[in-house]
Design an enzyme around this catalytic site. Sequence first.
Site, mmCIF file in Angstrom:
data_model
loop_
_atom_site.group_PDB
_atom_site.id
_atom_site.type_symbol
_atom_site.label_atom_id
_atom_site.label_comp_id
_atom_site.label_asym_id
_atom_site.label_seq_id
_atom_site.Cartn_x
_atom_site.Cartn_y
_atom_site.Cartn_z
ATOM 1 N N LYS A 116 0.866 -1.187 0.000
ATOM 2 C CA LYS A 116 0.000 0.000 0.000
ATOM 3 C C LYS A 116 0.887 1.216 0.000
ATOM 4 O O LYS A 116 2.054 1.153 0.426
ATOM 5 C CB LYS A 116 -0.895 0.018 1.246
ATOM 6 C CG LYS A 116 -2.164 0.798 1.074
ATOM 7 C CD LYS A 116 -3.190 0.022 0.257
ATOM 8 C CE LYS A 116 -4.469 0.786 0.055
ATOM 9 N NZ LYS A 116 -5.518 -0.088 -0.501
HETATM 10 P P1 NAD Z 1 -13.017 7.319 -3.083
HETATM 11 O O1 NAD Z 1 -12.076 8.371 -2.682
HETATM 12 O O2 NAD Z 1 -13.351 7.130 -4.524
HETATM 13 O O3 NAD Z 1 -14.402 7.480 -2.286
HETATM 14 C C1 NAD Z 1 -14.479 7.556 -0.898
HETATM 15 C C2 NAD Z 1 -15.895 7.988 -0.540
HETATM 16 O O4 NAD Z 1 -16.029 8.020 0.883
HETATM 17 C C3 NAD Z 1 -16.242 9.389 -1.039
HETATM 18 O O5 NAD Z 1 -17.589 9.417 -1.454
HETATM 19 C C4 NAD Z 1 -16.040 10.247 0.197
HETATM 20 O O6 NAD Z 1 -16.794 11.443 0.169
HETATM 21 C C5 NAD Z 1 -16.545 9.282 1.257
HETATM 22 N N1 NAD Z 1 -16.093 9.625 2.602
HETATM 23 C C6 NAD Z 1 -14.872 10.059 2.991
HETATM 24 N N2 NAD Z 1 -14.879 10.307 4.319
HETATM 25 C C7 NAD Z 1 -16.118 10.001 4.751
HETATM 26 C C8 NAD Z 1 -16.755 10.041 6.023
HETATM 27 N N3 NAD Z 1 -16.103 10.464 7.112
HETATM 28 N N4 NAD Z 1 -18.044 9.645 6.123
HETATM 29 C C9 NAD Z 1 -18.698 9.219 5.020
HETATM 30 N N5 NAD Z 1 -18.167 9.161 3.792
HETATM 31 C C10 NAD Z 1 -16.890 9.554 3.674
HETATM 32 O O7 NAD Z 1 -12.425 5.962 -2.465
HETATM 33 P P2 NAD Z 1 -12.761 4.473 -2.895
HETATM 34 O O8 NAD Z 1 -11.761 4.048 -3.904
HETATM 35 O O9 NAD Z 1 -14.211 4.348 -3.192
HETATM 36 O O10 NAD Z 1 -12.404 3.706 -1.543
HETATM 37 C C11 NAD Z 1 -13.327 3.609 -0.477
HETATM 38 C C12 NAD Z 1 -12.883 2.478 0.442
HETATM 39 O O11 NAD Z 1 -12.823 1.259 -0.302
HETATM 40 C C13 NAD Z 1 -11.497 2.642 1.066
HETATM 41 O O12 NAD Z 1 -11.500 1.998 2.330
HETATM 42 C C14 NAD Z 1 -10.605 1.862 0.121
HETATM 43 O O13 NAD Z 1 -9.394 1.451 0.725
HETATM 44 C C15 NAD Z 1 -11.517 0.699 -0.198
HETATM 45 N N6 NAD Z 1 -11.211 -0.025 -1.426
HETATM 46 C C16 NAD Z 1 -11.150 0.607 -2.637
HETATM 47 C C17 NAD Z 1 -10.901 -0.131 -3.788
HETATM 48 C C18 NAD Z 1 -10.906 0.484 -5.151
HETATM 49 O O14 NAD Z 1 -10.800 -0.249 -6.139
HETATM 50 N N7 NAD Z 1 -11.034 1.802 -5.299
HETATM 51 C C19 NAD Z 1 -10.674 -1.510 -3.708
HETATM 52 C C20 NAD Z 1 -10.758 -2.134 -2.469
HETATM 53 C C21 NAD Z 1 -11.040 -1.382 -1.337
#
Ligand code: NAD
Length: 429
Positions: A116
């Site tokens: 990461k």
């Molecule tokens: P992103 O930045 O695209 O979206 C994150 C979302 O969470 C946004 O809508 C943001 O406004 C919201 N957010 C942030 N802080 C918040 C809070 N305090 N309360 C409520 N909502 C809040 O990120 P993502 O890629 O969608 O990732 C989200 C999660 O999924 C993370 O934990 C990431 O590690 C995990 N993840 C992502 C992927 C991927 O392919 N992008 C894969 C596996 C896991």
Amino acid sequence: MVAQVVSPLHSTTDPTYQTALRQYDRAVAYLSNLPDGLIEFMKWPRRELSVNFPVRMDDGQVHVFTGYRVHHNTVLGPSKGGIRYSSHVNLDEVRALAMWMSWKCALVNLPYGGAKGGVVVDPYKLSETELANLTRRFTSEIILLIGPKIDIPAPDMGTNAQTMAWMMDTYSMTVGYSVPAVVTGKPLNIGGSLGREEATGRGVIVCMLEALRQLEMVRSPRDISVVVQGFGNVGVHAANRAHALGFKVIAVSDVTGGYYNPKGLDIPAMKLYTARNRTLSGYTGDAEKITNAELLELPCDVLLPCALEGQLTGQNAAKIKAKLVVEGANGPTTPEADDILRDRGITVVPDILANAGGVTVSYFEWVQGLQEYFWDEDEVYRRLERILVRAYDEVVTTSEKFNVDMRTAAQITAINRVAQATLTRGFYP
Ligand code: NAD
């Protein structure tokens, strides 16, 4: 002999890393046949790089940013894991996320270790040019740790396909030829995979469907209410897929707050709204405005936490009304909450299984890039579903064998795979 690790890691105060380490301790307690030194070895990151680097901002000033790249375990192959841009990024959080990547890749049988990375920055406060400069300089700073056969970054919170395009270009310019397989989650026109953008959210819904079947909640989708926290890459595509399959998505939220309509939200309209406005702020569709804390406690059948870590805790777990939780985010549930939810009969499909769709299609993208032969979308989704359903079934089998919850079962399965591979390879020299 037990390896003695004299490390400040033993005394972390970061809640995310504490969660990851406690989950590990819980799972390895069921693997008592493994040597103590191996258990200690798998617990800690293999290597870590911290960088401080300058970026010229649009106003001519130079700002210094801090970033990290951590390889947790590389026994099964090159390491794989996202790059996060957030003002909350810290080394312990990156260590936790790298560790979860090791278990996630092992669980779905990908030939990868876990990694990461992240930069301490609020990406929404930077211009496009500043983001490009920051990404290029950060890539250059960590270039000795990345490569298509070493470590392959991907998007995570605060980063996206464009970020990966800049990383790929910076790496390619440095080595002198195009290397699409150095990152995944790239735009399609430079070697991205069809289906990668939707993959994590789609995988969440594959796991939700398996869990609904297992729990015999086999009503018409229209009678099953779904709540989604987070409306970024994972949340949007999970909500959109659930909506497309006919489920009633009654609430969604992002960092600016939540929206609730017990009759169901117009998810395609909300998706379009965030595509245009970045967040849900100002959305005026047919919905009541609620807070993120209220959203988590809404009466519903399924809760999909798809935002960030530490959302279901010892404080609110007793108030969660969902019957099923499927974790799109990494680490949204603390060990205290896990215990409370389990005792209340609420099933939690854990992150390393539920959001593994992202890294699985990243793996497909890497394979397609190395072979320079690209698949159609049907092929991507068919293979994705097969891998996730198989992993889901394996986790259920392990949970029945050890009489443990799905998180512990998933971790037992994954950690044991890494352990057996390590024992087969032996310890160098
Ligand atoms: P992103 O930045 O695209 O979206 C994150 C979302 O969470 C946004 O809508 C943001 O406004 C919201 N957010 C942030 N802080 C918040 C809070 N305090 N309360 C409520 N909502 C809040 O990120 P993502 O890629 O969608 O990732 C989200 C999660 O999924 C993370 O934990 C990431 O590690 C995990 N993840 C992502 C992927 C991927 O392919 N992008 C894969 C596996 C896991």
